[in-house]
Design a protein around this motif. Sequence first.
Motif, PDB file in Angstrom:
ATOM      1  N   ARG A  73      -1.323   6.693  -6.952  1.00 55.48           N
ATOM      2  CA  ARG A  73      -1.139   5.289  -7.312  1.00 55.48           C
ATOM      3  C   ARG A  73      -1.435   4.374  -6.132  1.00 55.48           C
ATOM      4  O   ARG A  73      -1.025   4.638  -4.993  1.00 55.48           O
ATOM      5  CB  ARG A  73       0.303   5.047  -7.791  1.00 55.48           C
ATOM      6  CG  ARG A  73       0.489   3.738  -8.545  1.00 55.48           C
ATOM      7  CD  ARG A  73       1.947   3.548  -8.904  1.00 55.48           C
ATOM      8  NE  ARG A  73       2.442   4.582  -9.802  1.00 55.48           N
ATOM      9  CZ  ARG A  73       2.346   4.541 -11.118  1.00 55.48           C
ATOM     10  NH1 ARG A  73       1.756   3.511 -11.708  1.00 55.48           N
ATOM     11  NH2 ARG A  73       2.846   5.511 -11.861  1.00 55.48           N
ATOM     12  N   ASN A  74      -2.145   3.290  -6.393  1.00 54.77           N
ATOM     13  CA  ASN A  74      -2.400   2.261  -5.387  1.00 54.77           C
ATOM     14  C   ASN A  74      -1.377   1.142  -5.556  1.00 54.77           C
ATOM     15  O   ASN A  74      -1.329   0.497  -6.610  1.00 54.77           O
ATOM     16  CB  ASN A  74      -3.817   1.708  -5.547  1.00 54.77           C
ATOM     17  CG  ASN A  74      -4.092   0.537  -4.588  1.00 54.77           C
ATOM     18  OD1 ASN A  74      -3.341   0.324  -3.644  1.00 54.77           O
ATOM     19  ND2 ASN A  74      -5.156  -0.193  -4.844  1.00 54.77           N
ATOM     20  N   ILE A  75      -0.556   0.900  -4.546  1.00 53.81           N
ATOM     21  CA  ILE A  75       0.411  -0.198  -4.624  1.00 53.81           C
ATOM     22  C   ILE A  75       0.087  -1.286  -3.602  1.00 53.81           C
ATOM     23  O   ILE A  75       0.919  -2.143  -3.312  1.00 53.81           O
ATOM     24  CB  ILE A  75       1.856   0.311  -4.419  1.00 53.81           C
ATOM     25  CG1 ILE A  75       2.022   0.968  -3.049  1.00 53.81           C
ATOM     26  CG2 ILE A  75       2.268   1.260  -5.534  1.00 53.81           C
ATOM     27  CD1 ILE A  75       3.466   1.275  -2.714  1.00 53.81           C
ATOM     28  N   LEU A  76      -1.145  -1.245  -3.046  1.00 57.58           N
ATOM     29  CA  LEU A  76      -1.564  -2.236  -2.053  1.00 57.58           C
ATOM     30  C   LEU A  76      -2.607  -3.180  -2.634  1.00 57.58           C
ATOM     31  O   LEU A  76      -3.325  -2.849  -3.577  1.00 57.58           O
ATOM     32  CB  LEU A  76      -2.159  -1.557  -0.814  1.00 57.58           C
ATOM     33  CG  LEU A  76      -1.289  -0.564  -0.046  1.00 57.58           C
ATOM     34  CD1 LEU A  76      -2.026  -0.084   1.200  1.00 57.58           C
ATOM     35  CD2 LEU A  76       0.047  -1.179   0.332  1.00 57.58           C
ATOM     36  N   SER A  77      -2.699  -4.366  -2.056  1.00 61.67           N
ATOM     37  CA  SER A  77      -3.760  -5.321  -2.367  1.00 61.67           C
ATOM     38  C   SER A  77      -4.266  -5.886  -1.049  1.00 61.67           C
ATOM     39  O   SER A  77      -3.766  -5.542   0.035  1.00 61.67           O
ATOM     40  CB  SER A  77      -3.227  -6.453  -3.251  1.00 61.67           C
ATOM     41  OG  SER A  77      -2.309  -7.254  -2.523  1.00 61.67           O
ATOM     42  N   ASP A  78      -5.245  -6.769  -1.111  1.00 56.65           N
ATOM     43  CA  ASP A  78      -5.781  -7.387   0.107  1.00 56.65           C
ATOM     44  C   ASP A  78      -4.688  -8.105   0.898  1.00 56.65           C
ATOM     45  O   ASP A  78      -4.756  -8.199   2.128  1.00 56.65           O
ATOM     46  CB  ASP A  78      -6.900  -8.382  -0.242  1.00 56.65           C
ATOM     47  CG  ASP A  78      -8.153  -7.684  -0.741  1.00 56.65           C
ATOM     48  OD1 ASP A  78      -8.297  -6.469  -0.469  1.00 56.65           O
ATOM     49  OD2 ASP A  78      -8.986  -8.335  -1.403  1.00 56.65           O
ATOM     50  N   ASP A  79      -3.692  -8.633   0.187  1.00 54.09           N
ATOM     51  CA  ASP A  79      -2.618  -9.376   0.864  1.00 54.09           C
ATOM     52  C   ASP A  79      -1.774  -8.474   1.757  1.00 54.09           C
ATOM     53  O   ASP A  79      -1.024  -8.972   2.610  1.00 54.09           O
ATOM     54  CB  ASP A  79      -1.723 -10.060  -0.171  1.00 54.09           C
ATOM     55  CG  ASP A  79      -2.446 -11.157  -0.928  1.00 54.09           C
ATOM     56  OD1 ASP A  79      -3.452 -11.677  -0.401  1.00 54.09           O
ATOM     57  OD2 ASP A  79      -2.018 -11.481  -2.054  1.00 54.09           O
ATOM     58  N   SER A 102       9.907   2.896 -11.376  1.00 52.90           N
ATOM     59  CA  SER A 102       9.020   3.432 -12.406  1.00 52.90           C
ATOM     60  C   SER A 102       7.712   3.966 -11.818  1.00 52.90           C
ATOM     61  O   SER A 102       7.019   4.752 -12.465  1.00 52.90           O
ATOM     62  CB  SER A 102       8.712   2.359 -13.456  1.00 52.90           C
ATOM     63  OG  SER A 102       8.026   1.265 -12.868  1.00 52.90           O
ATOM     64  N   GLN A 103       7.365   3.550 -10.574  1.00 48.05           N
ATOM     65  CA  GLN A 103       6.121   4.008  -9.938  1.00 48.05           C
ATOM     66  C   GLN A 103       6.304   5.290  -9.126  1.00 48.05           C
ATOM     67  O   GLN A 103       5.347   6.013  -8.897  1.00 48.05           O
ATOM     68  CB  GLN A 103       5.577   2.914  -9.009  1.00 48.05           C
ATOM     69  CG  GLN A 103       5.080   1.673  -9.728  1.00 48.05           C
ATOM     70  CD  GLN A 103       4.718   0.566  -8.746  1.00 48.05           C
ATOM     71  OE1 GLN A 103       5.366   0.387  -7.716  1.00 48.05           O
ATOM     72  NE2 GLN A 103       3.667  -0.180  -9.065  1.00 48.05           N
ATOM     73  N   LYS A 104       7.518   5.558  -8.692  1.00 46.15           N
ATOM     74  CA  LYS A 104       7.756   6.736  -7.866  1.00 46.15           C
ATOM     75  C   LYS A 104       7.727   8.006  -8.709  1.00 46.15           C
ATOM     76  O   LYS A 104       8.061   7.955  -9.901  1.00 46.15           O
ATOM     77  CB  LYS A 104       9.124   6.622  -7.167  1.00 46.15           C
ATOM     78  CG  LYS A 104       9.216   5.492  -6.156  1.00 46.15           C
ATOM     79  CD  LYS A 104      10.613   5.441  -5.543  1.00 46.15           C
ATOM     80  CE  LYS A 104      10.757   4.287  -4.576  1.00 46.15           C
ATOM     81  NZ  LYS A 104      12.111   4.196  -4.006  1.00 46.15           N
TER      82      LYS A 104
END
Length: 492
Positions: A73-79, A102-104
Amino acid sequence: MKLRPEGKHLEYKKAQNSLPKDFWETYSSFANTEGGRILLGITDDLEIHGVTNPQKIQNELFTNLNNTQKVNRNILSDDNILVQTLDGKTIIEILVPEASISQKPIYMNQNPKQSWIRDFETDRKATEEELKAMLRNSQDDLDSDLLEGFDILDLDENSLSEYKILLSQSDSRFQSMSNLDMLIEIGAFKRDRTVTEKLEYKLTIGGLLFFGKYNSITSAHGLQNFHLDYFNYINSAERWRDRVAPGEPGYPNINIFNFYRIVLSKLIATIDSEFELDKSLKRTTYVRDIEVSLREALANSLIHTDYFSEDSVKIEVYNSYYSFFNPGKMKISVEEFINGGTPKPRNHTITNLFRKVGISERAGSGGPQIFATAQNNKLNFPNIELGQNSTLIQIWKVDIADAHPDLEEHEKAILKLLTKEMLPQSSREIKDKLGLSKHYFDKAIKNLVSANFVEQTGQGKATKYTLKTGTREYLASLQQMFNLLQSYHTLK
């Protein structure tokens, strides 16, 4: 710029020309724990080497983040990415937030066993129990599944009788119902819809936990560690004075419902302790408010417990506070708990069974009530500690001064005064009201300010002192103000 050493929320990686292989372990560990910052271009002995091609590394980062064969899962963005210059060299700062429940788990190489946890300044693989807990937490409901091989004979008859009495107080229909019909009506038994040729109802996990005989509960798959403990340590530094637990004399069939009723009665009996209340407080109000807090905290612990954990519920009473520990990390933030709102119970059947008899009736009201009790009675504010898979709530019987026995008497006196007074106090006002000399006042106030108990504003003769307002106190204050405004508009 002086760099801080690595810690629970900070990691350095050399990464001069490419993303280091161990980056993904730290990404996983921060996401699965409490989040943190990764600084690329700095070694773990704090040498700043910089990165030679920041764009290349960023492209590599997002290519892998969006490759499910690398990370699930990707939980990062450019910010979350910041390129900056440090001592003339380019470094990349990556802010990894904590993943939602819910993502873990966040894991690598399509293998949940490649889930990592942050311990102090190191990354380690999640244990089997930690991984199972994260997977359970990602589910919306843990206790509504149907059980095979269990029936009404696995339930404690006394528990059913007592529960029926409570139900009948608000709905007389239950007086003449059979126990099975009652259990179907309240959702402890549910229809097995995989059986089509006839109506068949089966016991739910929550129904067994709530009403079951202890031996039946612990014989169910995954519930072999089921245990509920209550300890009274008042005036006893080492050994408990009173205990409620399976196997203790008089408690052969401890289930959730029995435990709640027995322990709540014992908790309420400890409220009227030897502590002297401020004369401005009415003891009847204090007792009633603490009783509400204890009822909400006890129900909250039992509703939100992860009963498949290897750990157990533990309710403890000490001279100055109550402790409510349950396996299962709170599914909402501390701020959301304090402010109320929509709760996220992990046990929907148990939650429903409590609410059917008016226990924890208003969804999301427990947190605001617990904190309003502390504020209204000038008590030390509750502590909330969230572990990797646990929740601990401490409710205090005493004010902030008595909650910290290590303080000097003059320091306690100042704290009690500032707790009582509504407005900031000058040094002259404090000294006059307490009869303190300049020497003792200066020493005490310096210690209180440095320890963040007291906030100092203004300068010179305009200097004023007030209790330090922390996040929880501030949120509770806002919640109380909001409630007052609502009441005002309702009256209009």
